[in-house]
Design a protein around this motif. Sequence first.
Motif, mmCIF file in Angstrom:
data_model
loop_
_atom_site.group_PDB
_atom_site.id
_atom_site.type_symbol
_atom_site.label_atom_id
_atom_site.label_comp_id
_atom_site.label_asym_id
_atom_site.label_seq_id
_atom_site.Cartn_x
_atom_site.Cartn_y
_atom_site.Cartn_z
ATOM 1 N N GLU A 1 -2.587 5.344 1.886
ATOM 2 C CA GLU A 1 -3.387 4.217 2.373
ATOM 3 C C GLU A 1 -2.921 3.784 3.752
ATOM 4 O O GLU A 1 -3.727 3.490 4.635
ATOM 5 N N GLU B 1 0.830 -1.192 0.000
ATOM 6 C CA GLU B 1 0.000 0.000 0.000
ATOM 7 C C GLU B 1 0.872 1.252 0.000
ATOM 8 O O GLU B 1 1.984 1.247 0.503
ATOM 9 N N ASN C 1 -5.253 3.881 7.087
ATOM 10 C CA ASN C 1 -5.594 2.631 7.757
ATOM 11 C C ASN C 1 -5.091 2.542 9.193
ATOM 12 O O ASN C 1 -5.362 1.558 9.876
#
Length: 90
Positions: free
Chosen positions: A6, A2, A10
Amino acid sequence: MENILEMLYNLPHGRIHRQDSAFVRTARIKNEYLELLTASMTDEQKELLEAYFDADSEIESMKNFDRFRFGFHFGAQLMAGLIEGKGDVL
């Protein structure tokens, strides 16, 4: 893999621990020790301990602000890099 946006998205934002988690068990043990400690203290000692906790809380707030400031600065630098077209930032 990622990209950094991202990864940052997250990250856990506010951890909510289950009642059977190690975090909750440890917090309960900590509270039990504090209750045992304060039960054996004089009023003057309790006041000193309270003053200590107040100062500790204030320091923790300052550290949290420093973390926020770093994260904000990091995010601003990341966005500036993206706006400037530096795709390799990610």
